[in-house]
Write a protein that holds these residues in place. Structure first.
Motif, mmCIF file in Angstrom:
data_model
loop_
_atom_site.group_PDB
_atom_site.id
_atom_site.type_symbol
_atom_site.label_atom_id
_atom_site.label_comp_id
_atom_site.label_asym_id
_atom_site.label_seq_id
_atom_site.Cartn_x
_atom_site.Cartn_y
_atom_site.Cartn_z
ATOM 1 N N GLN A 76 6.830 17.373 18.070
ATOM 2 C CA GLN A 76 5.908 16.729 18.036
ATOM 3 C C GLN A 76 5.001 16.794 16.347
ATOM 4 O OE1 GLN A 76 3.663 14.254 19.661
ATOM 5 N NE2 GLN A 76 5.693 13.317 20.231
ATOM 6 N N GLU A 77 4.301 16.155 15.995
ATOM 7 C CA GLU A 77 4.086 16.029 14.503
ATOM 8 C C GLU A 77 2.457 17.276 14.321
ATOM 9 O OE1 GLU A 77 2.394 13.908 11.006
ATOM 10 O OE2 GLU A 77 2.495 12.689 12.365
ATOM 11 N N VAL A 78 2.678 17.761 14.206
ATOM 12 C CA VAL A 78 1.688 19.155 14.116
ATOM 13 C C VAL A 78 0.322 19.234 12.297
ATOM 14 C CG1 VAL A 78 2.474 21.003 15.271
ATOM 15 C CG2 VAL A 78 2.611 21.071 13.208
ATOM 16 N N TYR A 79 -0.474 19.787 13.043
ATOM 17 C CA TYR A 79 -1.915 19.360 11.431
ATOM 18 C C TYR A 79 -2.198 20.563 10.654
ATOM 19 C CZ TYR A 79 -1.418 14.895 14.863
ATOM 20 O OH TYR A 79 -0.627 13.780 14.920
ATOM 21 N N ASN A 138 0.879 -1.226 -0.082
ATOM 22 C CA ASN A 138 0.024 -0.057 -0.349
ATOM 23 C C ASN A 138 1.046 1.045 0.117
ATOM 24 O OD1 ASN A 138 -2.276 2.041 0.343
ATOM 25 N ND2 ASN A 138 -2.766 1.085 2.417
ATOM 26 N N LEU A 139 1.536 1.577 -0.792
ATOM 27 C CA LEU A 139 2.287 2.569 -1.238
ATOM 28 C C LEU A 139 2.117 4.164 -1.451
ATOM 29 C CD1 LEU A 139 5.008 0.439 -3.816
ATOM 30 C CD2 LEU A 139 4.563 0.752 -1.422
ATOM 31 N N GLN A 140 2.249 4.603 -0.339
ATOM 32 C CA GLN A 140 1.863 6.280 -0.467
ATOM 33 C C GLN A 140 2.885 7.089 -0.423
ATOM 34 O OE1 GLN A 140 -1.266 6.732 2.828
ATOM 35 N NE2 GLN A 140 -1.381 5.063 2.734
ATOM 36 N N THR A 141 2.562 8.325 -1.194
ATOM 37 C CA THR A 141 3.387 9.595 -1.137
ATOM 38 C C THR A 141 2.567 10.803 0.053
ATOM 39 O OG1 THR A 141 4.250 8.913 -2.257
ATOM 40 C CG2 THR A 141 4.574 11.707 -1.977
ATOM 41 N N VAL A 142 2.724 11.253 1.106
ATOM 42 C CA VAL A 142 1.936 12.097 1.801
ATOM 43 C C VAL A 142 2.773 13.138 2.411
ATOM 44 C CG1 VAL A 142 0.138 10.447 2.822
ATOM 45 C CG2 VAL A 142 2.795 10.782 4.014
ATOM 46 N N ASP A 143 2.081 14.226 3.129
ATOM 47 C CA ASP A 143 2.973 15.351 2.981
ATOM 48 C C ASP A 143 2.060 15.302 4.883
ATOM 49 O OD1 ASP A 143 3.024 16.904 1.577
ATOM 50 O OD2 ASP A 143 1.165 18.522 0.898
ATOM 51 N N ALA A 144 4.057 15.665 5.290
ATOM 52 C CA ALA A 144 3.852 15.893 6.907
ATOM 53 C C ALA A 144 4.101 16.971 7.469
ATOM 54 C CB ALA A 144 4.425 15.018 7.583
ATOM 55 N N CYS A 145 4.008 17.054 8.967
ATOM 56 C CA CYS A 145 4.453 18.735 9.245
ATOM 57 C C CYS A 145 5.131 18.347 10.718
ATOM 58 C CB CYS A 145 2.994 19.552 9.538
ATOM 59 S SG CYS A 145 4.794 21.565 9.427
ATOM 60 N N ALA A 146 5.836 19.006 11.140
ATOM 61 C CA ALA A 146 6.150 18.484 12.804
ATOM 62 C C ALA A 146 6.930 19.858 12.838
ATOM 63 C CB ALA A 146 7.443 17.717 12.310
ATOM 64 N N ASN A 188 14.406 20.901 18.687
ATOM 65 C CA ASN A 188 14.470 21.628 20.004
ATOM 66 C C ASN A 188 12.918 22.165 19.134
ATOM 67 O OD1 ASN A 188 16.937 20.735 20.297
ATOM 68 N ND2 ASN A 188 18.261 22.023 18.390
ATOM 69 N N GLN A 189 12.145 22.568 19.381
ATOM 70 C CA GLN A 189 11.248 23.041 19.891
ATOM 71 C C GLN A 189 10.173 22.041 20.017
ATOM 72 O OE1 GLN A 189 10.370 24.403 15.282
ATOM 73 N NE2 GLN A 189 11.898 26.490 15.452
ATOM 74 N N ASP A 190 8.960 23.100 20.905
ATOM 75 C CA ASP A 190 8.328 22.045 22.099
ATOM 76 C C ASP A 190 6.793 22.940 21.842
ATOM 77 O OD1 ASP A 190 8.739 24.253 23.658
ATOM 78 O OD2 ASP A 190 8.982 23.300 25.179
ATOM 79 N N THR A 191 7.165 24.257 21.005
ATOM 80 C CA THR A 191 5.633 24.944 21.237
ATOM 81 C C THR A 191 5.087 25.536 19.573
ATOM 82 O OG1 THR A 191 6.480 25.397 23.123
ATOM 83 C CG2 THR A 191 4.666 27.342 21.984
ATOM 84 N N LEU A 192 3.919 25.171 19.167
ATOM 85 C CA LEU A 192 3.542 25.488 18.081
ATOM 86 C C LEU A 192 2.754 27.080 18.032
ATOM 87 C CD1 LEU A 192 2.720 25.048 15.063
ATOM 88 C CD2 LEU A 192 0.416 24.412 16.287
#
Length: 339
Positions: free
Chosen positions: A220-223, A74-82, A86-90
């Protein structure tokens, strides 16, 4: 009994106008130092997933066929964001413009409606002053509802609102619940008061800047917002996230939806146990596939608006608040000239 609404062409411009929201990474200790925040970029990922969808009964009952199906890649190419290592705050930044003039449709061709509605709307402004709606919008600004999924699991949330006058207002997002609008403090009253003045037309407009911070954890990943992919077969990616000039972002529509999630007046509010819903003509909640305000129950916007706009008294003030909130949302509300 009031006469029939005769406006076949009817439209209202939206009065809450948010910008897109831009996402940055920083640390909680340095959250007030804007030069320490770096724009977040999207990260393309190619992954091999497993087959996990519900299979047909014939495949479920045959182990050989099941194994053959599971072996398919099940091959996929996706976008992610993190966040960075050394960052902990969005950090989320957007602006919000609040306009008046809800008593004046942007387009209307009904003589009876045009004679009646402005008087009714002006009476609401004089009696209610948009105070209830303004407070609810202010609570949604203060509680960071527009973080959406990023709010889940956040250890701390801080929201800084600059109204352009005096010292910026600072809110602890955790002090304001998502489930009700009973919270109150001096800064919230100040913000709600400014919003109400703009909606009433006592200010030509109000432009506020919102800086919101969520402590979510290092790296951490953000959305950001996810783009709607209409034809996944032709695209390179199965998930595309939103960005503006390579900066991860939230759609202005998504922020607007969060701000107008103030409807606790719909039928079965207590029984539904889902809390406030966004202001919509039929109370539509798409992820539940349900409309909470139906014409059958005479709780939808059109049923109430046609009575309210022509001077008929509604059952209670909450119905009036709902009708005016839909007009603040804006939209095209005309009807067919045919019976």
């Amino acid at each position: 009994m009031a006469t029939k609404n005769d406006a076949t062409v009817l439209a209202f411009e939206k009065k809450l106008v948010p910008s897109d929201g831009y996402l940055y990474g920083t640390t909680w200790e340095k959250r007030g130092q804007k030069d320490q925040a770096t724009p977040l970029k999207l990260i393309p990922k190619s992954v091999r997933g497993t087959i996990s969808n519900r299979l047909k009964p014939a495949l479920q009952s045959d182990p050989l066929k099941l194994n053959a199906e599971v072996e398919k890649p099940n091959l996929q190419t996706v976008d992610a964001c993190a966040l960075g290592e050394n960052q902990d705050t969005l950090r989320l930044h957007f602006t919000l413009k609040i306009l008046g003039g809800v008593e004046k449709p942007s387009a209307s061709n009904g003589p009876t409606f045009n004679a009646s509605y402005p008087k009714v709307a002006q009476a609401y402004i004089e009696q209610e002053g948009f105070k209830e709606l303004a407070k609810r919008y202010a609570v949604n600004i203060a509680n960071g509802r527009y973080f959406w999924r990023n709010r889940v699991g956040a250890e701390k949330i801080e929201v800084i609102v600059d109204t352009g006058e005096g010292k910026p207002l600072t809110f602890n997002g955790k002090d304001f619940k998502l489930s009700h609008f009973d919270s109150n403090n001096a800064d919230l009253q100040t913000l709600a008061g400014k919003i109400a003045e703009a909606l009433c037309g006592r200010l030509p407009y109000l432009l506020i800047s919102v800086e919101a911070y969520a402590l979510v954890g290092k790296a951490q990943e953000v959305y950001p917002s996810e783009e709607l992919v209409l034809d996944k077969g032709k695209g390179d990616k199965s998930k595309i996230l939103y960005h503006v000039n390579d900066v991860a972002a939230m759609h202005s529509q998504k922020i607007g939806n969060a701000l107008r999630t103030i409807d606790t007046w719909y039928p079965d509010f207590d029984e539904a146990q889902i809390g406030p819903i966004a202001i919509e003509p039929y109370g539509a909640v798409t992820n539940l596939g349900k409309a909470f305000r139906t014409p059958k129950e005479k709780a939808d916007f059109y049923t109430l608006f046609d009575r309210f706009a022509l001077g008929e008294k509604l059952a209670d003030k909450n119905q009036e608040h709902y009708v005016m909130a839909v007009l603040v949302r804006g939209g095209v509300f005309g009807q067919s000239g045919k019976d």
